[in-house]
Design an enzyme around this catalytic site. Structure first.
Site, PDB file in Angstrom:
ATOM      1  N   THR A 176      45.242  33.554  58.127  1.00  0.00           N
ATOM      2  CA  THR A 176      46.046  34.755  58.390  1.00  0.00           C
ATOM      3  C   THR A 176      45.260  36.060  58.257  1.00  0.00           C
ATOM      4  O   THR A 176      44.348  36.174  57.456  1.00  0.00           O
ATOM      5  CB  THR A 176      47.236  34.832  57.421  1.00  0.00           C
ATOM      6  OG1 THR A 176      46.765  34.507  56.113  1.00  0.00           O
ATOM      7  CG2 THR A 176      48.304  33.859  57.808  1.00  0.00           C
ATOM      8  N   GLY A 215      44.198  32.459  49.620  1.00  0.00           N
ATOM      9  CA  GLY A 215      44.283  31.873  48.280  1.00  0.00           C
ATOM     10  C   GLY A 215      42.910  31.405  47.832  1.00  0.00           C
ATOM     11  O   GLY A 215      42.260  30.643  48.528  1.00  0.00           O
ATOM     12  N   GLU A 468      53.666  29.067  56.036  1.00  0.00           N
ATOM     13  CA  GLU A 468      53.527  27.849  56.846  1.00  0.00           C
ATOM     14  C   GLU A 468      54.644  27.751  57.878  1.00  0.00           C
ATOM     15  O   GLU A 468      55.330  26.734  57.984  1.00  0.00           O
ATOM     16  CB  GLU A 468      53.500  26.601  55.953  1.00  0.00           C
ATOM     17  CG  GLU A 468      52.247  26.565  55.105  1.00  0.00           C
ATOM     18  CD  GLU A 468      51.781  25.151  54.771  1.00  0.00           C
ATOM     19  OE1 GLU A 468      52.056  24.229  55.554  1.00  0.00           O
ATOM     20  OE2 GLU A 468      51.119  24.998  53.742  1.00  0.00           O
TER      21      GLU A 468
END
Lengths: 715, 715
Positions: A176, A215, A468
């Site tokens: 992203t 992350g 997601e």
């Protein structure tokens, strides 16, 4: 001894004797509250079914229960997983703990069967969602990309570098971007082939293409799989994936051209060190592009795969497991709220009598028991979908890609699982968020204490609704799939099992409950099929009408958004009702009855919530809708006594429940008080006493300046 | 220079030139995203109404807008209220900040008119809910109790002690206990009169009677108003209130017999130092009992007030202001989501074209615009209810308590406001929670960043759903009031304005939309009145039938819980729809049209959500329900262009919005990136690098012991 003091002394003596004489007042009070532990034991004694058998049934057999219990024990006893202070940790502490726990988990992950690890991780997710995600970033996203998109040789190379065991290498996943989340095809990071040096130049063209939400990027990752547009000889081949080293694995110094920052505080999951990443002309060897599907050779010749669709398989896996997580997390929170409701007493109709358990109030049953039933529905439908998904993945692996006919069949099935899992992910993750929050509210003020677990869990959970695949977008995509199925049927085709109701449209159109008993598998199944058929047909007809008016398919889909959304919602609910009934048919006789009650409650409550659609489909009459409302009440009453045994069947230990008022023994007030005191030991004064409280409370008045003194003498 | 290096140098030169030649690729990307600031300006230029006039209308006039803006400026410029780091503060920091801010607020509170302070505090609540609560604990609960329950002489005494200005005295409010929240009458703390010393002995009989959730108790309060059972000569007179000193105001040492602990972490509002308090035979002078209503004299003679009901007036005030806060907080979050939606672009139907603003997607409009309309509905209905409440309070003050006939009229009106405000508090606080969360989801992943404000606000907000009357219990109580009104009508009585639809039951029973235009004030008002009448009647009839079967009133109310809840929900929605239409009638012509569109959307969307009830009441046909779904779509399309101007009319500055992606200028990505970087300055390494990351990533393999070496030689 002054007069006052002697009076006091006398009064004390009197009071001490009064303590005994006033026993009446005191005892009434205690009686008013009952004894929570005895109350809880009494609830358990009401079980009408063998609790342990239901546990086996839910887990998928005795062996699975044993395995689950082994893993739970391993986690509970390990000091690294001690979780009693979980709700008081700062972002920094959570992040540190995440990595300590991963360091411990790795021992298991690298030494046990994948199915066992899978179960272990799902239990980890129940106690520490951030930890599951951080592990998932490396294994699911980073390593999963290598497995799914690297050529065999590349895969071997990265495994040799330590990717499989997080040794000398910790992965993250740069997909992203700041301005692009859902729209992967619109990503703007580029990987431009430089034929002279046989390298790609990975580059972030502007701030909005900054990789965002990554992350593990802020602190812990050394490498990333990066999604970037493949540019060769000025031509844009669309988004592909590349391994890009981010940090020196020895020193953790950033690689040249790599800029990384910490994304800081989030609503939840602060245990994950999300970061942003910008690439400034970062060079990587050509071979770092993952070339299982698309390939670029030494001379810049690009080959693209014939069937890109197959990569969706991995996406579906994530969705299916989120549906399973929804069931699991709901188990945890309905357990807390139901146990608390079984011992919390409030109000009494007759003075002096023991107060009423809040679970005995009709509205409280109505708030919690449908959510309990829904929890079962979520599990059974996700069980079914993951089984189908696993079978399909095996089929894909064993199908020869050059056998186009076989591939077409696989792809058709993939489409269907794609649609079903999209809807299931959306509506179960929403339902779980709702369950956590409703369960919190059902615990009143105590639901707001961090130590009862709701706040942290809600905050950690709700990202499931937007990541997601944002739930709304997934629902629209499922709705699109349903319209397409409708069109196939209109063209005389036959559609597969999960939308089988579309094959009998003409029958369902005239279906009515009539004088049949409403709470029966036949009528409730038919009701849901009829209404799903009606809603999908209506959306399909609108779509057809719009295209006849000259709209393109895309435009017609956009125009029917609300209908597509509704179709996906109702289709998913129908699916969940039907799978609930299906699953019961394989249950032992001694647990079948309670499961049937739950399934009926779920189906009836769902009808009540969408009564308008059932009336519009003319399946039920207005009078029957009133009966259904009454049936919901009576199934709640019927299930009420089984509430605690049912939560026991979920077999979650206090460690996993991690809630002072939700513990097994029912000793809510003691548990809670002890927990609050342990986490907040008394200090003589607030840390901000000298600095803030004292100068404020002890302040002098504001000095009132007498400005009149300054007046010129006007006399 | 090695071969590779020279290749690189050449490649760099080539690449630099390529940067220019590849402009095409780069520009397409930027073009694909449009220019957010220009997009936002374009949105503003679409305003079809005078934005400023709508602001005046919402604020209640130009002067009120000016006052509000003055207060906003005072807060924004004051360094004590600097809020940019708000989302990163720990519990300890928040608590310290709360007290610093109170120290500043006190200057205003003690020097300005009450209405101005009220407005100031409501704005404070928008930026820092914990601060509002902590201030409210002292002024609303502690000082408010003195004002409402102390005799004039007592009140003077406590004011002289500093209660009015928080000087030498900071108050808290010990009502709820560990085992008793909602049920105040069931509280178990005792205040036993000791005639010998002319004192009360305040005592916590057991752990479950521990005062719990006491805001301010943990660190900051010196005194409390404590609810305890008055026991005189062995007789229990029920719950009364007493001032109990907790700490020495100089040293903050606890008073003898007072035990206090910190309740620690909560889901939100960590700026309030909630604590628990136990009293062990704490003695206070008899005169510390608040004796405006009940009195105990020197000889233990107790006098009780004739009309205890009047104390409900204060309770209603809290509820009404929570409805107003719901509107205000919703304004903040719909503003963020709509501004973001107006500049966020995602997906395009044609390659290379600028992507579509997400606000242009039909489903996105459907997600946000009804919530925008609802925000107006919440404000208008709470405005109306607070005006009625203020008028009623004045009436109560001016009515002679001995004039029983006059008092009966006041009490009847009080009952009605009690019912309406109970429903309004419940359903608006729920709606606001839903709005914050829906707005978050509408911002996708970025809604999850702390810096966009959603998480903190949700966590701070949702306690509103369980405190000062748990929403479910309030809804039941409102439902009880509605059934009572129904019974009055059945007995031939006439009921007042807010349930006026019950006066025309027979007409409404046969009401139908017929062939009339649906989107009209007349039809939509009638529709809501008809369905409210139907639902309340049905609940009333069930109640009557049950009592005829021999159930007591209490039992019949309990049996009709679900119906009472439904009745309260629909009654409240009907009230909100009608008040929306009412309010519009006083609007200037140039803002009337947009307000009417919003009111229609609100009414239609609400019908869609409860379509079943409208079909059951036979007000609309099935075909009309389909039309209503379509009308919702078309009103969304119609309002879409006014979305940004409408949020501008709320007139909340960036300081109060406090959201990187919700700022006025539309420069979302820059704002957000700057905010993230400011709050998370880059550090070379994670604080846990040496401790955790390094030993993990650099670990050697687990030493594999060759246990076979230990085998005895079996050969």
């Amino acid at each position: 001894m002054g007069e006052k003091a002697s009076q006091r002394a006398a009064a004390f003596a009197a009071h001490v004797s009064m303590r005994n004489s006033s026993t009446e007042v005191k005892d009434t009070s205690v009686l008013g509250q009952g004894n929570p532990m005895a109350d809880m034991a009494a609830e358990r004694s009401k079980a009408s079914f063998p609790v342990r058998e239901l546990t086996y049934f839910l887990d998928g057999g005795k062996d699975m229960t044993a395995l689950k219990e082994r893993i739970m024990t391993e986690l509970e006893r390990d000091p690294v997983f001690e979780n009693i202070d979980f709700y008081d940790l700062t972002k920094e502490q959570l992040r540190e703990r995440t990595m300590s726990r991963i360091a411990r988990l790795i021992h298991y992950i690298t030494s046990e069967r994948e199915e066992v690890s899978h179960l272990r991780l799902s239990l980890v997710g129940l106690m520490d969602m951030g930890l599951l995600t951080r592990t998932g970033v490396h294994y699911g996203l980073f390593f999963g990309s290598l497995r799914g998109s690297a050529s065999p040789k590349q895969f071997q190379y990265w495994v040799a570098q330590g990717a499989a065991e997080m040794k000398g290498m910790v992965g993250c996943f740069c997909m992203t971007e700041l301005a692009h989340g859902s729209n992967v095809a619109g990503l703007e990071t580029t990987a431009t082939f430089d034929e002279r040096t046989d390298e790609f130049i990975v580059h972030t063209p502007h701030i909005r293409a900054t990789k965002w939400w990554i992350g593990g990027a802020a602190h812990t990752a050394t490498h990333t799989v990066c999604f970037a547009r493949l540019i060769v000889k000025g031509k844009d081949y669309g988004v592909k994936s590349f391994v890009v080293p981010l940090r020196d694995p020895k020193t953790y110094d950033l690689k040249p051209g790599v800029s990384i920052g910490d994304l800081g505080k989030k609503m939840g999951r602060d245990g994950i060190d999300n970061g942003w990443v910008q690439f400034s002309y970062v060079r990587i060897p050509r071979q770092f592009m993952l070339m299982k599907h698309s390939k670029v050779d030494r001379h810049g010749n690009v080959t693209q795969p014939p069937l890109e669709q197959l990569t969706y398989g991995a996406l579906i896996g994530g969705r299916v497991s989120m549906a399973a997580d929804s069931a699991q997390m709901s188990k945890r929170f309905v357990t807390i709220a139901l146990r608390y409701a079984a011992v919390r007493r409030q109000f009494t109709s007759k003075k002096g009598e023991v107060e009423t358990k809040i679970l005995d109030y009709a509205l409280h049953q109505r708030r919690l028991l449908p959510l309990l039933a829904q929890t079962f529905a979520m599990q059974f439908s996700s069980d079914e979908t993951s089984a189908r998904h696993r079978a399909l993945m095996r089929k894909i692996d064993s199908t020869d890609p050059s056998d186009l006919k076989a591939m077409a069949i696989v792809i058709d099935e993939l489409k269907e699982v794609f649609t079903t899992s999209a809807g299931l992910k959306a509506f179960t993750t929403w339902a779980c968020a709702e369950t956590i929050d409703q369960a919190r509210q059902a615990c009143g003020g105590h639901g707001y204490s961090a130590y009862n677990g709701f706040g942290q869990a809600y905050n950690d959970w709700v990202v499931q609704c937007t990541w997601e695949g944002d739930n709304s977008i997934l629902a629209l995509s499922a709705g699109r799939g349903l319209i397409q199925r409708y069109l196939e049927v209109q063209k005389g085709g036959k559609v597969p099992a999960q939308t089988a109701y579309l094959n009998k449209l003409s029958v369902l159109k005239c279906a009515k409950a009539g004088s049949r008993k409403i709470d029966s598998v036949a009528v409730l199944s038919e009701a849901w099929e009829a209404v799903a058929a009606a809603v999908v047909s209506k959306a399909g007809e609108s779509f057809v009408a719009l295209t006849k008016q000259g709209l393109s398919a895309d435009e017609a889909f956009e125009e029917t958004s609300q209908q597509r959304f509704l179709a996906a919602r109702i289709h998913t609910r129908c699916f969940m009702v039907l799978k609930f009934f299906d699953r019961i048919s394989s249950a032992r006789a001694d647990i079948k009855s309670i499961l049937t009650d739950l399934a009926f409650l779920y189906a009836l409550w769902s009808i009540e919530n969408d009564a308008g659609l059932f009336l519009q489909a003319e399946f039920f009459t207005s009078k029957q809708i009133d009966q259904i409302r009454e049936l919901c009440n009576s199934y709640c009453r019927k299930i009420r006594d089984q509430a605690v045994p049912l939560t026991d069947s979920f077999n979650l230990s206090d460690f996993f429940i991690n809630s002072a008022i939700g513990r097994y023994d029912g000793n809510v007030y003691e548990n809670y008080f002890v927990q609050v005191k342990r986490q907040n030991p008394s200090k003589p004064q607030a840390p901000y006493f000298e600095n803030v409280i004292k100068p404020f409370v002890h302040r002098d008045g504001e000095v009132e300046l007498d400005a009149e003194e300054l007046d010129e003498d006007e006399a």
